[in-house]
Design an enzyme around this catalytic site. Structure first.
Site, short mmCIF file in Angstrom:
data_model
loop_
_atom_site.label_atom_id
_atom_site.label_comp_id
_atom_site.label_asym_id
_atom_site.label_seq_id
_atom_site.Cartn_x
_atom_site.Cartn_y
_atom_site.Cartn_z
N ARG A 134 0.86 -1.19 0.00
CA ARG A 134 0.00 0.00 0.00
C ARG A 134 0.89 1.23 0.00
O ARG A 134 1.92 1.24 0.69
CB ARG A 134 -0.86 0.05 1.28
CG ARG A 134 -1.80 -1.09 1.46
CD ARG A 134 -2.19 -1.21 2.93
NE ARG A 134 -1.04 -1.55 3.77
CZ ARG A 134 -1.03 -1.50 5.09
NH1 ARG A 134 -2.09 -1.09 5.76
NH2 ARG A 134 0.05 -1.84 5.79
N PHE A 189 -11.74 -0.74 5.68
CA PHE A 189 -12.23 -0.50 4.32
C PHE A 189 -13.74 -0.33 4.28
O PHE A 189 -14.41 -0.69 3.31
CB PHE A 189 -11.74 -1.59 3.33
CG PHE A 189 -10.40 -1.22 2.77
CD1 PHE A 189 -9.29 -1.19 3.59
CD2 PHE A 189 -10.25 -0.84 1.45
CE1 PHE A 189 -8.05 -0.78 3.10
CE2 PHE A 189 -9.02 -0.43 0.95
CZ PHE A 189 -7.91 -0.41 1.78
N LEU A 190 -14.29 0.23 5.34
CA LEU A 190 -15.73 0.55 5.38
C LEU A 190 -15.91 2.04 5.59
O LEU A 190 -16.91 2.47 6.14
CB LEU A 190 -16.43 -0.22 6.50
CG LEU A 190 -16.74 -1.69 6.22
CD1 LEU A 190 -17.46 -2.33 7.40
CD2 LEU A 190 -17.58 -1.87 4.95
N ASN A 231 -7.53 -6.96 -4.73
CA ASN A 231 -7.90 -5.56 -5.00
C ASN A 231 -9.39 -5.43 -5.34
O ASN A 231 -10.02 -4.44 -4.98
CB ASN A 231 -7.02 -4.97 -6.10
CG ASN A 231 -5.70 -4.46 -5.54
OD1 ASN A 231 -5.49 -4.47 -4.33
ND2 ASN A 231 -4.81 -4.03 -6.41
N LYS A 280 -3.75 -11.43 -6.69
CA LYS A 280 -3.58 -9.98 -6.61
C LYS A 280 -4.85 -9.24 -7.06
O LYS A 280 -5.34 -8.36 -6.36
CB LYS A 280 -2.37 -9.56 -7.45
CG LYS A 280 -2.13 -8.08 -7.51
CD LYS A 280 -1.85 -7.51 -6.13
CE LYS A 280 -2.06 -6.02 -6.07
NZ LYS A 280 -1.01 -5.22 -6.59
N CYS A 297 -3.87 1.68 -8.44
CA CYS A 297 -4.11 0.23 -8.45
C CYS A 297 -5.59 -0.14 -8.53
O CYS A 297 -6.02 -0.72 -9.52
CB CYS A 297 -3.50 -0.40 -7.21
SG CYS A 297 -1.72 -0.41 -7.27
C1 UDX Z 1 -4.14 -0.72 -2.79
C2 UDX Z 1 -4.19 -2.02 -1.98
O1 UDX Z 1 -4.61 -1.73 -0.64
C3 UDX Z 1 -2.84 -2.69 -1.99
O2 UDX Z 1 -2.89 -3.92 -1.31
C4 UDX Z 1 -2.42 -2.92 -3.43
O3 UDX Z 1 -1.12 -3.52 -3.51
C5 UDX Z 1 -2.41 -1.62 -4.20
O4 UDX Z 1 -3.70 -0.99 -4.10
P1 UDX Z 1 -3.27 1.76 -2.32
O5 UDX Z 1 -3.68 2.09 -3.73
O6 UDX Z 1 -1.96 2.24 -1.81
O7 UDX Z 1 -3.27 0.18 -2.11
O8 UDX Z 1 -4.39 2.39 -1.39
P2 UDX Z 1 -5.49 1.91 -0.32
O9 UDX Z 1 -5.01 2.25 1.04
O10 UDX Z 1 -5.92 0.54 -0.57
O11 UDX Z 1 -6.67 2.92 -0.66
C6 UDX Z 1 -7.24 2.94 -1.96
C7 UDX Z 1 -8.30 4.01 -2.08
O12 UDX Z 1 -9.46 3.63 -1.35
C8 UDX Z 1 -7.91 5.40 -1.55
O13 UDX Z 1 -8.37 6.38 -2.47
C9 UDX Z 1 -8.64 5.50 -0.23
O14 UDX Z 1 -8.95 6.83 0.11
C10 UDX Z 1 -9.91 4.70 -0.54
N1 UDX Z 1 -10.56 4.12 0.64
C11 UDX Z 1 -9.91 3.19 1.41
C12 UDX Z 1 -11.87 4.49 0.97
O15 UDX Z 1 -12.48 5.32 0.27
N2 UDX Z 1 -12.48 3.92 2.05
C13 UDX Z 1 -11.85 2.99 2.82
O16 UDX Z 1 -12.48 2.52 3.77
C14 UDX Z 1 -10.53 2.62 2.49
#
Ligand code: UDX
Length: 446
Positions: free
Chosen positions: A155, A258-259, A217, A213, A269
């Site tokens: 991440r 993630f909620l 995601n 993977k 990603c």
């Molecule tokens: C993600 C995956 O988590 C990681 O395992 C993979 O290797 C690459 O993609 P990343 O893109 O760094 O990682 O971000 P992540 O922390 O997963 O957040 C993704 C998006 O979701 C962000 O825009 C974040 O703001 C949003 N998000 C996350 C939400 O809107 N709500 C949540 O509850 C969690």
């Protein structure tokens, strides 16, 4: 061990530095000369907590170097592939041109300088079937290398930690048992300093490793879009999505992570991976299995559009000439990455509709200036909010979520805030005289 890392973007640069940190002799290769020069000087080309230190230390101690010349990977036992696989310009599928270009050069070097027991280890996110294609490519070229698929789950914001102490390690191995066992043993040696922490190390065939993977995601994207869909219901009924998510999260089978409902997911990603996954399912004739991801993507797009609509509604229909402060440009806090950022989407839409927008972000402004020089920016939240008629929080940086509504209220024109990340305390802001709009969040006593 002598290792190469081909492709020094986010994933590759961090991987190269972390492999050197484990004690290996590492050469990183990238086609971008400016990036290579910065990395070679030990300078991080992007913001990532802890990365600059690991990079500088290992470059300084001579275990890590960077080059644009693929010839310098000659003699390495393990070649990691970390090139980008972005969404194609046309369509949803992944663009594999960087991967294929890297392989063409790598195979030529391996053919000229054979190394017994060499491995090509894929870390990039690729459509299922790619590893087998690359293995056949090596065989057709007469190169005795084994391809392994070893997906990366890092991440942004936690990249070094996720590389050195991941939740799990997955090796996608060839069907040939002897070659697979030999490859497994070499990778175990490469990762000895990681595996010592005792995380699960799973062996699988190529297809499974490739799918792990994109499945991970897709699940994360689905979880976010699920709660964002519920947020739409909350808006229609007066329920509060943050309290609802809290209650859901206490169920161990669901869990609280993630909620967080809000303007949705972005980044390099999640959005492109779910689209490439749908495209690949279509090619395989199983598109129906993933049609739900179209809805996941659709819900996600609707949330950023909803934030724009909330601003329009706040001003009675048109944002033209209205002074809007936007807090956040990056797709998430602790990152300067603007790729597919919901905050940037909202900013550009409002600018396009003639609003007088000022954006601030603790670290993403240089990238914003480079790509959107016409967007006005300010160095910090107070400067951005001066005389604002509306404040929009779109990336939940700590310096924004801890703003004092009373003090900020003294410098704005109108006390109105749209909390696109549900990261503020509505009661505190309302008590300070602000009109508060959350995303699926009700103003309620309970
Ligand atoms: C993600 C995956 O988590 C990681 O395992 C993979 O290797 C690459 O993609 P990343 O893109 O760094 O990682 O971000 P992540 O922390 O997963 O957040 C993704 C998006 O979701 C962000 O825009 C974040 O703001 C949003 N998000 C996350 C939400 O809107 N709500 C949540 O509850 C969690």
């Amino acid at each position: 061990m002598k290792i190469s890392v081909i492709g020094c973007g986010y994933l590759g640069a961090v991987h190269a530095a972390c492999m050197a940190e484990l004690g290996h002799e590492v050469v990183g290769v990238d086609v971008d000369g400016a990036r290579v020069e910065r990395l070679a000087r030990g300078e991080a080309p992007f913001y990532e907590p802890g990365f600059a230190e690991v990079l500088a230390r290992n470059v300084g101690e001579g275990r890590l170097r960077f080059t644009t010349d693929m010839g310098e990977v000659a003699g390495a036992r393990v070649h990691f592939i970390g090139v980008g696989t972005p969404q194609r310009e046309s369509g949803l599928a992944a663009d594999l041109s960087h991967l294929d270009a890297a392989m063409t050069d790598l195979v030529a070097v391996m053919a000229e300088h054979p190394v017994a027991g060499a491995l090509v280890v894929g870390k990039s996110t690729v459509p299922v079937g790619t590893a087998a294609r690359l293995q056949a490519w090596c065989e057709d070229a007469g190169v005795a290398a084994t391809v392994v698929w070893n997906p990366e789950f890092l991440r942004e914001g936690f990249a070094v930690k996720d590389t050195l102490t991941p939740d799990r390690v997955v090796y996608g191995l060839p069907e040939d048992r002897v070659a697979g066992e030999a490859a497994r043993d070499v990778l175990d040696e490469v990762y000895a300093g990681v595996l010592v922490h005792g995380m699960p190390r799973l062996l699988a065939n190529y297809q499974t490793a490739e799918l792990v993977k994109v499945a991970a995601n897709s699940f994360l994207a689905t979880k976010i879009s699920f709660i964002n869909a519920i947020a739409e219901l909350c808006e229609a009924t007066g329920a509060d999505v943050t309290r609802l998510a809290e209650a859901l999260g206490h169920d161990e089978r669901i869990g609280p992570k993630f909620l967080r409902a809000g303007v949705g997911f972005g980044g390099g990603c999640l959005p492109k991976d779910i689209r490439a996954f749908m495209a690949r399912a279509g090619e395989l004739g199983v598109d129906q299995a993933l049609t739900f991801l179209r809805e996941v993507d659709g819900i996600n797009q609707r949330r950023r559009q909803h934030a724009v609509a909330l601003a329009e509604r706040h001003f009675g229909g048109s944002v033209r000439g209205r002074r809007v402060a936007i807090l956040g440009a990056a797709f998430k806090p602790d990152s300067d990455d603007l790729r597919d950022s919901p905050a940037l989407y909202v900013a550009t839409r409002l600018v396009g509709q003639g609003a007088d927008v000022v954006v601030t972000d603790p670290i993403a402004l240089p990238g914003l200036h480079a790509r959107y020089p016409h967007i006005q920016t300010a160095p910090d939240a107070r400067a951005a909010c001066l005389d604002a008629e509306l404040v929009m929080l779109l990336t939940e940086w700590r310096e924004f979520t801890t703003l004092d509504p009373q003090r900020l209220g003294a410098i704005v024109q109108d006390r109105a805030v749209i909390d696109g990340r549900n990261a503020l305390d509505p009661q505190a802001w309302e008590a300070a005289g602000w009109t508060y709009h959350g995303m699926g969040r009700a103003s309620t006593t309970w």
